[in-house]
Scaffold this motif. Structure first.
Motif, PDB file in Angstrom:
ATOM      1  N   ASN A  45      65.310  58.182  16.953  1.00  0.00           N
ATOM      2  CA  ASN A  45      65.796  59.045  18.029  1.00  0.00           C
ATOM      3  C   ASN A  45      67.269  59.377  17.812  1.00  0.00           C
ATOM      4  O   ASN A  45      67.913  58.914  16.853  1.00  0.00           O
ATOM      5  CB  ASN A  45      65.569  58.400  19.394  1.00  0.00           C
ATOM      6  N   SER A  46      67.806  60.186  18.728  1.00  0.00           N
ATOM      7  CA  SER A  46      69.186  60.664  18.586  1.00  0.00           C
ATOM      8  C   SER A  46      70.183  59.515  18.654  1.00  0.00           C
ATOM      9  O   SER A  46      71.220  59.547  17.983  1.00  0.00           O
ATOM     10  CB  SER A  46      69.498  61.690  19.678  1.00  0.00           C
ATOM     11  N   ALA A  47      69.900  58.516  19.496  1.00  0.00           N
ATOM     12  CA  ALA A  47      70.813  57.385  19.588  1.00  0.00           C
ATOM     13  C   ALA A  47      70.917  56.645  18.262  1.00  0.00           C
ATOM     14  O   ALA A  47      71.989  56.173  17.870  1.00  0.00           O
ATOM     15  CB  ALA A  47      70.364  56.433  20.702  1.00  0.00           C
ATOM     16  N   TYR A  48      69.786  56.529  17.543  1.00  0.00           N
ATOM     17  CA  TYR A  48      69.796  55.901  16.220  1.00  0.00           C
ATOM     18  C   TYR A  48      70.651  56.716  15.267  1.00  0.00           C
ATOM     19  O   TYR A  48      71.475  56.180  14.516  1.00  0.00           O
ATOM     20  CB  TYR A  48      68.361  55.786  15.715  1.00  0.00           C
ATOM     21  N   VAL A  49      70.437  58.061  15.288  1.00  0.00           N
ATOM     22  CA  VAL A  49      71.187  58.935  14.385  1.00  0.00           C
ATOM     23  C   VAL A  49      72.677  58.810  14.662  1.00  0.00           C
ATOM     24  O   VAL A  49      73.500  58.718  13.744  1.00  0.00           O
ATOM     25  CB  VAL A  49      70.712  60.395  14.544  1.00  0.00           C
ATOM     26  N   ALA A  50      73.062  58.817  15.937  1.00  0.00           N
ATOM     27  CA  ALA A  50      74.476  58.709  16.278  1.00  0.00           C
ATOM     28  C   ALA A  50      75.044  57.341  15.899  1.00  0.00           C
ATOM     29  O   ALA A  50      76.196  57.235  15.476  1.00  0.00           O
ATOM     30  CB  ALA A  50      74.674  58.955  17.776  1.00  0.00           C
ATOM     31  N   ALA A  51      74.224  56.293  16.036  1.00  0.00           N
ATOM     32  CA  ALA A  51      74.705  54.944  15.742  1.00  0.00           C
ATOM     33  C   ALA A  51      75.017  54.764  14.261  1.00  0.00           C
ATOM     34  O   ALA A  51      75.979  54.086  13.904  1.00  0.00           O
ATOM     35  CB  ALA A  51      73.684  53.910  16.208  1.00  0.00           C
ATOM     36  N   VAL A  52      74.204  55.369  13.384  1.00  0.00           N
ATOM     37  CA  VAL A  52      74.438  55.218  11.947  1.00  0.00           C
ATOM     38  C   VAL A  52      75.350  56.307  11.414  1.00  0.00           C
ATOM     39  O   VAL A  52      75.668  56.328  10.223  1.00  0.00           O
ATOM     40  CB  VAL A  52      73.099  55.221  11.181  1.00  0.00           C
ATOM     41  N   GLY A  53      75.786  57.234  12.276  1.00  0.00           N
ATOM     42  CA  GLY A  53      76.707  58.272  11.854  1.00  0.00           C
ATOM     43  C   GLY A  53      76.098  59.324  10.970  1.00  0.00           C
ATOM     44  O   GLY A  53      76.796  59.939  10.153  1.00  0.00           O
ATOM     45  N   ALA A  54      74.786  59.561  11.094  1.00  0.00           N
ATOM     46  CA  ALA A  54      74.115  60.578  10.283  1.00  0.00           C
ATOM     47  C   ALA A  54      74.166  61.931  10.991  1.00  0.00           C
ATOM     48  O   ALA A  54      74.538  62.048  12.158  1.00  0.00           O
ATOM     49  CB  ALA A  54      72.668  60.165  10.015  1.00  0.00           C
ATOM     50  N   GLN A  55      73.775  62.982  10.234  1.00  0.00           N
ATOM     51  CA  GLN A  55      73.766  64.327  10.783  1.00  0.00           C
ATOM     52  C   GLN A  55      72.470  64.665  11.488  1.00  0.00           C
ATOM     53  O   GLN A  55      72.451  65.458  12.419  1.00  0.00           O
ATOM     54  CB  GLN A  55      74.032  65.350   9.664  1.00  0.00           C
ATOM     55  N   SER A  56      71.352  64.096  11.008  1.00  0.00           N
ATOM     56  CA  SER A  56      70.058  64.437  11.591  1.00  0.00           C
ATOM     57  C   SER A  56      69.088  63.290  11.353  1.00  0.00           C
ATOM     58  O   SER A  56      69.344  62.375  10.538  1.00  0.00           O
ATOM     59  CB  SER A  56      69.495  65.726  10.983  1.00  0.00           C
ATOM     60  N   ALA A  57      67.946  63.361  12.062  1.00  0.00           N
ATOM     61  CA  ALA A  57      66.918  62.342  11.887  1.00  0.00           C
ATOM     62  C   ALA A  57      66.302  62.432  10.507  1.00  0.00           C
ATOM     63  O   ALA A  57      65.922  61.405   9.904  1.00  0.00           O
ATOM     64  CB  ALA A  57      65.851  62.488  12.971  1.00  0.00           C
ATOM     65  N   ASP A  58      66.153  63.648   9.972  1.00  0.00           N
ATOM     66  CA  ASP A  58      65.593  63.794   8.625  1.00  0.00           C
ATOM     67  C   ASP A  58      66.462  63.088   7.602  1.00  0.00           C
ATOM     68  O   ASP A  58      65.952  62.470   6.660  1.00  0.00           O
ATOM     69  CB  ASP A  58      65.469  65.282   8.273  1.00  0.00           C
ATOM     70  N   GLU A  59      67.781  63.181   7.758  1.00  0.00           N
ATOM     71  CA  GLU A  59      68.670  62.496   6.821  1.00  0.00           C
ATOM     72  C   GLU A  59      68.470  60.989   6.885  1.00  0.00           C
ATOM     73  O   GLU A  59      68.460  60.306   5.851  1.00  0.00           O
ATOM     74  CB  GLU A  59      70.120  62.851   7.151  1.00  0.00           C
ATOM     75  N   VAL A  60      68.277  60.442   8.095  1.00  0.00           N
ATOM     76  CA  VAL A  60      68.068  58.997   8.243  1.00  0.00           C
ATOM     77  C   VAL A  60      66.754  58.578   7.581  1.00  0.00           C
ATOM     78  O   VAL A  60      66.696  57.597   6.840  1.00  0.00           O
ATOM     79  CB  VAL A  60      68.079  58.615   9.731  1.00  0.00           C
ATOM     80  N   VAL A  61      65.673  59.346   7.876  1.00  0.00           N
ATOM     81  CA  VAL A  61      64.362  58.983   7.343  1.00  0.00           C
ATOM     82  C   VAL A  61      64.342  59.132   5.842  1.00  0.00           C
ATOM     83  O   VAL A  61      63.827  58.272   5.107  1.00  0.00           O
ATOM     84  CB  VAL A  61      63.273  59.847   8.014  1.00  0.00           C
ATOM     85  N   THR A  62      64.898  60.234   5.339  1.00  0.00           N
ATOM     86  CA  THR A  62      64.880  60.469   3.887  1.00  0.00           C
ATOM     87  C   THR A  62      65.729  59.436   3.160  1.00  0.00           C
ATOM     88  O   THR A  62      65.319  58.908   2.117  1.00  0.00           O
ATOM     89  CB  THR A  62      65.388  61.890   3.592  1.00  0.00           C
ATOM     90  N   GLY A  63      66.898  59.132   3.699  1.00  0.00           N
ATOM     91  CA  GLY A  63      67.787  58.201   3.026  1.00  0.00           C
ATOM     92  C   GLY A  63      67.535  56.749   3.351  1.00  0.00           C
ATOM     93  O   GLY A  63      68.249  55.878   2.853  1.00  0.00           O
ATOM     94  N   GLU A  64      66.519  56.456   4.233  1.00  0.00           N
ATOM     95  CA  GLU A  64      66.217  55.064   4.603  1.00  0.00           C
ATOM     96  C   GLU A  64      67.496  54.352   5.072  1.00  0.00           C
ATOM     97  O   GLU A  64      67.820  53.243   4.635  1.00  0.00           O
ATOM     98  CB  GLU A  64      65.587  54.309   3.433  1.00  0.00           C
ATOM     99  N   ILE A  65      68.230  55.021   5.981  1.00  0.00           N
ATOM    100  CA  ILE A  65      69.483  54.451   6.489  1.00  0.00           C
ATOM    101  C   ILE A  65      69.149  53.425   7.569  1.00  0.00           C
ATOM    102  O   ILE A  65      68.588  53.768   8.608  1.00  0.00           O
ATOM    103  CB  ILE A  65      70.392  55.551   7.053  1.00  0.00           C
ATOM    104  N   GLU A  66      69.488  52.168   7.320  1.00  0.00           N
ATOM    105  CA  GLU A  66      69.165  51.096   8.241  1.00  0.00           C
ATOM    106  C   GLU A  66      70.317  50.874   9.220  1.00  0.00           C
ATOM    107  O   GLU A  66      71.489  50.911   8.842  1.00  0.00           O
ATOM    108  CB  GLU A  66      68.881  49.798   7.488  1.00  0.00           C
TER     109      GLU A  66
END
Length: 774
Positions: A211-232
């Motif tokens: 969700n958006s809170a996860y994206v904001a917490a890891v400092g990513a630009q979008s959810a796709d970037e988090v999922v693609t990059g496996e950002i924990e």
């Protein structure tokens, strides 16, 4: 007939008979063949009729009924189809299937005709859903070009299915799907809007949704970037990464919760991380920020430590017991009062054992049956209210004991040493007797009343002034009874309401008020209500009869002085007018002499005439100032009511004195703009007031000095400030003295415009005149 003839006839008739026989035989054969063929055809027709009847019955029983639409719009179909379309009978044309009360809706009939025309022209198959009669009745129509053997000429064969049950089921399923879709979107929206990071992993432990809170917490630009990059989001805890913990939760099919430190925006914060298995599909997770909770725990521990440190500084002893009735804390005064061991409270100790230690030290009251006394006090743990007792110890110590049951089943006991208080109470009684003696010898009558109106304290002078009986006051009457007893002594009995208001103001409103009342014997008493710090109110009465007589004499004298001042004002006004007439004549004759009416004058004569004109002008200004001042003091000065722009007015006044400023060698700084706005008033009189202040500043400033004038709009109005250095340094008030009538006249003119003039001079000789106009 003869035999020859007979023979001849027989000879001739035999062939004919044969021929006839042959003809008959042929006819019989033909008839038999025809009968055979006819019977065969009859059997075939019977079979066809039966087949057609069977086929018709099969069509009638079929879930689909045919409808043939010819090129001219005529239709052919079974009568059963008419009921499906909501008609009483089959119409001849396709448009007859539509009707206002039955049949197809007009728009569906037109759509059906358009579809038939399209099929006829392009041979494209036809498929549509019709709703004859209502939306609950549905017909599924499938069409194609008719076989030429059935209907030549571009006819269209339609097959009609009754899909009412299927439509209802489809509608139900569609509604259910729509509801589920809405629930899904709502759930997705809820997860997306959740303020805590949330995610979902597939069976292999890879991130699939965040969700958006996860994206904001890891400092990513979008959810796709988090999922693609496996950002924990969660770092490894005790050597286990986030996917590994999720794998454990999935394999055990049990939620796993743990605390982890997560860096967000450069700050390390504590989070409670939960991994929840979702069947065989994967693992969902979320992280809740518990940094504030951890901070509260730390603050609570610090608060408890500070509280216990504070309790150690108290003079009262405090003992705290838990729900198991074990001692868990004692402060230092508690240990000192009861002579308990220093380490007591560090380990749980039953309350009965604590009482035994107190008794061994002789720090409990002497009782006959100590076990019964102890059991009685153990009941404090289950009491529904606070217990308050007084303990008298054998050594003369007097303790007040307060036991407060706690919601968790524990108990807090507070021990207050009141030995000194008892001694002070004895001293207080002595002080009260002294106070009463002092009150009785006061010059004023005095009573103290409680907020409920009850009399608390009084002195003898009050009783004597109001002729009150000692027995009445000793009963501490209410204010109503007290006023009833005071009413006969008043000249006007209605004054009791004034006395009541004074008492209420002092006791209830906590305000100091006063008043005067006349007594029936001619005396005048001054009343004063004073609120006291303890919540009571004090009413005092003072005999001011003699001072009232002196005040009346002073009032008469003041009236005489006012009348004398008015006479002075009238005299000055009349004198000013009397002075103006001869002064005008003097100025006129001097002007005639200067222009040569009486002949040419010498240079010395011209100087004398010029001096006369200057003196008459100054004297005229002074007389006009005196006249205006007297009119202003009497409130008779006429003022115009107009809108006056201040900045242009002040600028013009300064420009008129430009030569005088340059001749004096002064620097004049004017600051302001049109934002200062305008005021309502008389432009001429305002100009005179401001000009007088500027003239005074020019006259009292040293050469090469500086005059600062500031004009600006403030909250309370327009402020005009004129500041300069007084040449007569060290003599406060010289500036005002040298101004003559300028300053008093300026003040009167400004106050006539509802303004104010503040004139001040400091010890360094800096003079500041401030005008405030509303």
């Amino acid at each position: 007939m003869d035999a020859a003839a007979l023979e001849q006839g027989f000879t001739i008739g035999l062939p004919a008979l044969l021929l006839i026989a042959l003809l008959l035989a042929a006819w019989t054969a033909g008839a038999g063949w025809s009968l055979y063929v006819s019977s065969k055809r009859l059997r075939r027709a019977t079979r066809d009729r039966r087949a057609n009847l069977r086929l018709s019955r099969m069509i009638d029983e079929s879930p689909a009924l045919p409808l043939l639409v010819r090129a001219n719009g005529r239709i052919e179909g079974p009568e059963r189809l008419a009921a499906w379309f909501g008609c009483s009978s089959m119409p001849q044309f396709l448009h007859g299937l539509a009707g206002p009360e039955s049949g197809l809706p007009v728009e569906e009939a037109e759509a059906l005709w358009d579809a038939v025309e399209k099929t006829r022209s392009s041979a494209a198959p036809l498929r549509m859903l019709l709703h004859p009669g209502s939306r609950n009745h549905a017909l599924n129509v499938i069409g194609h070009l008719a076989d030429p053997q059935i209907a030549p000429g571009g006819s269209v064969m339609l097959w009609v299915f009754d899909a009412s049950d299927s439509a209802a089921e489809i509608a139900r399923l569609s509604g259910e799907a729509e509801r589920l879709r809405g629930d899904f979107h709502a759930l997705v929206g809820l997860i997306e809007a959740a303020p805590v990071p949330m995610w979902f992993r597939d069976a292999d432990g890879h991130l699939r949704l965040v969700n958006s809170a996860y994206v904001a917490a890891v400092g990513a630009q979008s959810a796709d970037e988090v999922v693609t990059g496996e950002i924990e989001l969660v770092e490894a805890v005790e050597g286990l990464t986030a996917p590994e913990v999720a794998a454990q939760a999935r394999s055990s099919q049990r939620p796993i919760e743990r605390n982890a430190m997560i860096t967000i925006d450069g700050n390390r914060r504590a989070f409670r991380v939960s991994d929840l298995p979702v069947g065989e599909d994967g693992v969902a997770g979320y992280a809740v920020d518990v940094e504030d909770l951890e901070q509260l725990h730390r603050e609570y521990r610090a608060f408890r430590a500070a509280q216990r440190a504070l309790l150690d500084q108290m003079s009262s002893g405090v003992a705290q017991f838990d729900h198991a009735r074990n001692l868990i804390f004692t402060n230092l005064p508690m240990q000192r009062i009861f002579k308990l061991p220093a380490g007591i409270g560090q380990e749980a100790m039953p309350v009965g054992r604590v009482f035994d230690l107190m008794r061994d030290q002789g720090r409990l009251p002497e009782v006959r049956d100590f076990p019964a006394w102890r059991d009685e006090h153990l009941g404090w743990f289950t009491a529904s209210e606070v217990k308050d007792e007084e303990w008298a110890l054998p050594d003369g110590t007097h303790l007040r004991v307060v036991a407060q049951p706690m919601p968790d089943g524990g108990l807090v006991m507070i021990f207050e040493d009141r030995t000194e208080q008892l001694k002070l109470a004895s001293a207080r009684d002595t002080l009260l007797r002294t106070r009463n003696a002092t009150f009785d010898n006061l010059f004023e009558g005095l009573v103290v009343l409680a907020p409920d109106g009850r009399l608390q304290i009084w002195n003898r002078r009050f009783a004597g002034e109001w002729n009150l009986r000692e027995k009445l006051l000793a009963d501490h009457p209410h204010i109503d009874a007290l006023l009833d007893a005071m009413s006969p002594s008043l000249e006007n009995s209605a004054d009791t309401s004034r006395i009541r208001l004074v008492v209420e103001a002092a006791t209830l409103q906590r305000e100091q008020t006063g008043g005067r009342v006349n007594l029936a014997d001619g005396r005048v008493l001054a009343l004063m209500g004073v609120p006291l710090p303890d919540g009571n109110g004090m009413l005092t009465s003072l005999d001011i009869t003699d001072s009232q007589k002196a005040e009346a004499a002073l009032r008469d004298r003041n009236a005489a002085l006012v009348e004398a001042d008015a006479m002075k004002t009238r005299f000055l006004a009349n004198m000013s007018y009397e002075f103006r007439t001869p002064l005008t004549s003097i100025a006129g004759f001097a002007e005639m002499l200067r222009v040569g009416v009486a002949g040419d004058l010498t240079d010395v004569g011209q100087e004398y005439v010029t001096a006369i004109l200057d003196s008459t002008e100054r004297l005229s200004q002074q007389i006009e100032a005196v006249l205006d001042l007297t009119q202003s003091e009497a409130g008779l000065m006429p003022l115009a009511e107009e809108e006056v722009e201040l900045m242009p007015l002040v600028t013009g006044i300064v420009q008129e004195r430009e030569k005088k400023i340059e001749a004096s060698g002064l620097t004049f700084n004017l600051r302001g703009d049109r934002s200062s706005g305008s005021v309502r008033g008389d432009a001429r009189q305002l100009g005179r007031a401001i000009g007088n202040l500027i003239d005074h500043a020019i006259a009292s400033s040293a050469r090469e000095g500086r005059i600062n004038m500031d004009l600006r709009r403030r909250r309370q109005g327009v402020s005009i400030t004129i500041a300069h250095e007084n040449s007569a340094k060290g003599v406060s008030g010289n500036a005002q003295t040298s101004a003559g009538l300028n300053l008093p006249l300026a003040r009167e003119l400004i106050e006539a415009h509802s303004g104010s003039l503040d004139y001040a001079e400091d010890s360094r000789g800096r003079v500041t005149a401030t005008i405030v106009l509303p």
